[in-house]
Structures are given as structure tokens and as C-alpha cells.
Write a protein that holds these residues in place. Structure first.
Motif, PDB file in Angstrom:
ATOM      1  N   VAL A  78     -20.883 -24.626 -93.744  1.00  0.00           N
ATOM      2  CA  VAL A  78     -20.863 -24.596 -95.205  1.00  0.00           C
ATOM      3  C   VAL A  78     -20.606 -26.012 -95.722  1.00  0.00           C
ATOM      4  O   VAL A  78     -19.692 -26.692 -95.266  1.00  0.00           O
ATOM      5  N   ALA A  79     -21.400 -26.452 -96.677  1.00  0.00           N
ATOM      6  CA  ALA A  79     -21.247 -27.802 -97.222  1.00  0.00           C
ATOM      7  C   ALA A  79     -20.087 -27.841 -98.213  1.00  0.00           C
ATOM      8  O   ALA A  79     -19.743 -26.842 -98.848  1.00  0.00           O
ATOM      9  N   ILE A  80     -19.504 -29.040 -98.365  1.00  0.00           N
ATOM     10  CA  ILE A  80     -18.326 -29.230 -99.203  1.00  0.00           C
ATOM     11  C   ILE A  80     -18.668 -30.078-100.423  1.00  0.00           C
ATOM     12  O   ILE A  80     -19.254 -31.156-100.303  1.00  0.00           O
ATOM     13  N   GLU A  81     -18.279 -29.565-101.590  1.00  0.00           N
ATOM     14  CA  GLU A  81     -18.275 -30.344-102.818  1.00  0.00           C
ATOM     15  C   GLU A  81     -16.807 -30.700-103.091  1.00  0.00           C
ATOM     16  O   GLU A  81     -15.999 -29.812-103.358  1.00  0.00           O
ATOM     17  N   ALA A  82     -16.469 -31.959-102.992  1.00  0.00           N
ATOM     18  CA  ALA A  82     -15.077 -32.381-103.144  1.00  0.00           C
ATOM     19  C   ALA A  82     -14.716 -32.465-104.613  1.00  0.00           C
ATOM     20  O   ALA A  82     -15.246 -33.292-105.354  1.00  0.00           O
ATOM     21  N   GLY A  83     -13.814 -31.579-105.066  1.00  0.00           N
ATOM     22  CA  GLY A  83     -13.413 -31.549-106.455  1.00  0.00           C
ATOM     23  C   GLY A  83     -12.289 -32.526-106.740  1.00  0.00           C
ATOM     24  O   GLY A  83     -11.229 -32.470-106.119  1.00  0.00           O
ATOM     25  N   LEU A  84     -12.524 -33.426-107.697  1.00  0.00           N
ATOM     26  CA  LEU A  84     -11.536 -34.447-108.070  1.00  0.00           C
ATOM     27  C   LEU A  84     -11.157 -34.231-109.522  1.00  0.00           C
ATOM     28  O   LEU A  84     -11.913 -34.549-110.439  1.00  0.00           O
ATOM     29  N   LEU A  85      -9.958 -33.682-109.736  1.00  0.00           N
ATOM     30  CA  LEU A  85      -9.490 -33.354-111.076  1.00  0.00           C
ATOM     31  C   LEU A  85      -8.623 -34.446-111.687  1.00  0.00           C
ATOM     32  O   LEU A  85      -8.229 -34.342-112.849  1.00  0.00           O
ATOM     33  N   SER A  86      -8.333 -35.464-110.904  1.00  0.00           N
ATOM     34  CA  SER A  86      -7.452 -36.532-111.375  1.00  0.00           C
ATOM     35  C   SER A  86      -7.646 -37.771-110.512  1.00  0.00           C
ATOM     36  O   SER A  86      -8.278 -37.708-109.442  1.00  0.00           O
ATOM     37  N   VAL A  87      -7.066 -38.883-110.951  1.00  0.00           N
ATOM     38  CA  VAL A  87      -7.089 -40.105-110.157  1.00  0.00           C
ATOM     39  C   VAL A  87      -6.341 -39.890-108.850  1.00  0.00           C
ATOM     40  O   VAL A  87      -6.750 -40.386-107.790  1.00  0.00           O
ATOM     41  N   GLN A 134     -10.538 -40.449-118.187  1.00  0.00           N
ATOM     42  CA  GLN A 134     -10.197 -39.896-116.882  1.00  0.00           C
ATOM     43  C   GLN A 134     -11.409 -39.895-115.960  1.00  0.00           C
ATOM     44  O   GLN A 134     -11.296 -40.246-114.772  1.00  0.00           O
ATOM     45  N   ALA A 135     -12.578 -39.527-116.481  1.00  0.00           N
ATOM     46  CA  ALA A 135     -13.789 -39.544-115.662  1.00  0.00           C
ATOM     47  C   ALA A 135     -14.090 -40.960-115.168  1.00  0.00           C
ATOM     48  O   ALA A 135     -14.444 -41.164-113.995  1.00  0.00           O
ATOM     49  N   ALA A 136     -13.952 -41.939-116.058  1.00  0.00           N
ATOM     50  CA  ALA A 136     -14.212 -43.326-115.677  1.00  0.00           C
ATOM     51  C   ALA A 136     -13.228 -43.794-114.610  1.00  0.00           C
ATOM     52  O   ALA A 136     -13.610 -44.504-113.662  1.00  0.00           O
ATOM     53  N   ALA A 137     -11.966 -43.388-114.733  1.00  0.00           N
ATOM     54  CA  ALA A 137     -10.956 -43.809-113.758  1.00  0.00           C
ATOM     55  C   ALA A 137     -11.217 -43.196-112.392  1.00  0.00           C
ATOM     56  O   ALA A 137     -11.072 -43.862-111.357  1.00  0.00           O
ATOM     57  N   ILE A 138     -11.603 -41.923-112.359  1.00  0.00           N
ATOM     58  CA  ILE A 138     -11.934 -41.267-111.083  1.00  0.00           C
ATOM     59  C   ILE A 138     -13.136 -41.946-110.440  1.00  0.00           C
ATOM     60  O   ILE A 138     -13.137 -42.247-109.236  1.00  0.00           O
ATOM     61  N   GLU A 139     -14.145 -42.214-111.251  1.00  0.00           N
ATOM     62  CA  GLU A 139     -15.348 -42.877-110.741  1.00  0.00           C
ATOM     63  C   GLU A 139     -15.016 -44.258-110.185  1.00  0.00           C
ATOM     64  O   GLU A 139     -15.562 -44.677-109.151  1.00  0.00           O
ATOM     65  N   ARG A 140     -14.105 -44.950-110.831  1.00  0.00           N
ATOM     66  CA  ARG A 140     -13.719 -46.303-110.391  1.00  0.00           C
ATOM     67  C   ARG A 140     -13.040 -46.256-109.021  1.00  0.00           C
ATOM     68  O   ARG A 140     -13.294 -47.116-108.169  1.00  0.00           O
ATOM     69  N   VAL A 141     -12.186 -45.264-108.796  1.00  0.00           N
ATOM     70  CA  VAL A 141     -11.529 -45.131-107.489  1.00  0.00           C
ATOM     71  C   VAL A 141     -12.574 -44.965-106.389  1.00  0.00           C
ATOM     72  O   VAL A 141     -12.488 -45.585-105.322  1.00  0.00           O
ATOM     73  N   LEU A 142     -13.570 -44.137-106.650  1.00  0.00           N
ATOM     74  CA  LEU A 142     -14.622 -43.917-105.660  1.00  0.00           C
ATOM     75  C   LEU A 142     -15.415 -45.193-105.406  1.00  0.00           C
ATOM     76  O   LEU A 142     -15.717 -45.534-104.252  1.00  0.00           O
ATOM     77  N   ALA A 143     -15.757 -45.889-106.475  1.00  0.00           N
ATOM     78  CA  ALA A 143     -16.549 -47.111-106.325  1.00  0.00           C
ATOM     79  C   ALA A 143     -15.779 -48.171-105.544  1.00  0.00           C
ATOM     80  O   ALA A 143     -16.343 -48.842-104.660  1.00  0.00           O
TER      81      ALA A 143
END
Length: 247
Positions: A130-139, A172-181
Motif C-alpha cells: 500500500v502506498a503512503i501519502e505523508a500527511g503534514l499538518l504542521s511544521v 503555514q502551508a508556505a512554512a511546511i513547504e519550506r521545510v521540505l525544500a
């Protein structure tokens, strides 16, 4: 087109959750009908929470199996994602035991990375294909995901700001995206928010080349704040955003 094979930003439908809305589907048959309406409106992936006869969300194997069968009949070849959220079963060991009993498997699950025991859930389901979609609700969730080492085994990331204020959700979306980048994680991203804020999160994501998600789990209202009739109407509006704003 099979959503697993597509490199284009995707449109996901989140059909229910425990949303207080007259159109929220809970039985296998109504979930399947709402899935069909969402797919007809443009959804490429459907995400759902199975419900017990009692009306409560459940990980019960029989309820999961029946719901998956009905949705697959209604929407053949459409990937189905099922929730593993702790709100359904807060005890990590009980949740893991219930999921281990599943006889019918979804194509994917959403796995909220800030929840206790989520690594064990991911390992169990990855081992069963089963494939995983990693849910990120916060930084903090994003940072935990970076540290987990799971990124190269996940299908995509769900960026899911939970604040209902539109400006706060965008930040919050921008901050989460920044952590990933900053961590060099380049998995496909699907963004959504909560309530009216979901729409500004979606619009930002489309402009940045990401996929988006909507549906009654995420928001009961349209962009102008009026109540949506159901998942089909929400997905139709989101499809319009993709057509209008996609780079």
C-alpha cells in the motif's frame, strides 16, 4: 489517465471525514455515489473514511472491505486512499492491530506524521504493497517526516494546514513547504486547508505547480462562503481553479 502514472498536478477528492454537513456520505453506497460524482467532476484520486453501521468512523476490516468494494465498482481504475488518522482510533496499538486485519487493501493511505505510532502503520502497509501519502499538518510534522527517513518510500506529501484563518493557513502551508525544500524532499505535493481557508491554500498550490485536494472532509463551503451541495460541486470548483491558475 491513471493517477499513479500522471506527472501533472492532481486533483484529489476528500469525500467525508466526520464533517457535519447534510451531504456527508457514511454508508458504503453513499460514499461510492459521492466518489462517482467527484470523479465525474474531475477528481483523479478519492480519499475516504469508512464508517461503521453505528455511524462512527472505523478501521473495522469488514467495513473497510465493503466500502472499498463499492467505490471500486463505482469508480474502476481510480486510486482510493483511506485515512489512518488517530481521530478514528486514538490508541496506537489498537489502531495498528485493526489495520493489520484489513482483508481488502486501498491503493494508498494518508498517514499523519505527527501521530504516535504512525511509523509502525506505515511499515505495516508498505509491507503489504500500500502506498503512503505523508500527511503534514504542521511544521513540526514536516520536521518529523524529514527525520523519519520515510520520504523515499512515500508516494507523495499532503500539505495540510489546519488553521481556519486564510492568512494563517497560507503562512503555514508556505512554512511546511519550506521545510521540505530545505531537506531536498521533492515528492509530489497535494495541498489543502480547512473550511474557507482551503480555497486560498488550493489557489496558492496551483500557482506553485502542486496538486490540490478538496471535498466535504476539507470544507463544507464554496469560495464565496455558501454551503456546497456535495463533493461533486466542490471538485468542479477546484477543477476550475486548476484550469485557470495552473502555470
Amino acid at each position: 489517465m491513471n493517477a499513479f502514472a500522471s506527472s501533472e498536478p492532481q486533483l484529489h477528492a476528500a469525500l467525508n471525514g466526520d464533517r457535519d454537513h447534510p451531504g456527508t456520505p457514511r454508508s458504503p453506497q453513499t460514499i461510492a455515489a459521492e466518489a462517482r460524482a467527484a470523479v465525474d467532476a474531475g477528481a483523479q484520486v478519492v480519499h475516504l473514511h469508512p464508517f461503521a453501521v453505528s455511524g462512527r468512523q472505523t478501521f473495522d476490516a469488514e467495513a473497510v472491505a465493503e466500502t472499498l468494494r463499492e467505490v471500486r465498482i463505482a469508480c474502476p481504475e481510480i486510486p482510493i486512499s483511506v485515512s489512518t488518522a488517530a481521530e478514528i482510533e486514538p490508541d496506537p496499538q489498537r489502531r495498528l492491530a485493526l489495520i493489520a486485519e484489513w482483508t481488502q487493501l486501498p491503493d494508498l493511505v494518508s498517514a499523519n506524521q505527527g501521530e504516535a505510532g504512525i511509523r509502525e502503520v506505515c511499515e505495516l502497509l508498505l509491507g503489504r504493497g500500500v502506498a503512503i501519502e505523508a500527511g503534514l499538518l504542521s511544521v513540526d510534522d514536516a520536521a518529523a517526516f524529514v527525520d523519519s527517513g520515510l520520504a523515499d518510500r512515500c508516494r507523495r506529501v499532503l500539505v495540510e494546514p489546519t488553521v481556519t484563518d486564510p492568512d494563517g493557513a497560507l503562512a503555514q502551508a508556505a512554512a511546511i513547504e519550506r521545510v521540505l525544500a530545505e531537506a531536498g524532499i521533492d515528492l509530489p505535493q497535494v495541498h489543502h486547508g480547512e473550511g474557507i481557508a482551503s480555497w486560498v491554500v488550493n489557489a496558492r498550490a496551483v500557482r506553485r505547480g502542486h496538486g490540490i485536494r478538496t471535498g466535504l472532509e476539507d470544507t463544507p463551503v464554496l469560495i464565496d462562503g455558501t454551503q456546497a451541495a456535495g463533493n461533486g460541486e466542490l471538485i468542479a470548483v477546484a477543477a476550475g481553479l486548476l484550469a485557470e491558475l495552473r502555470p
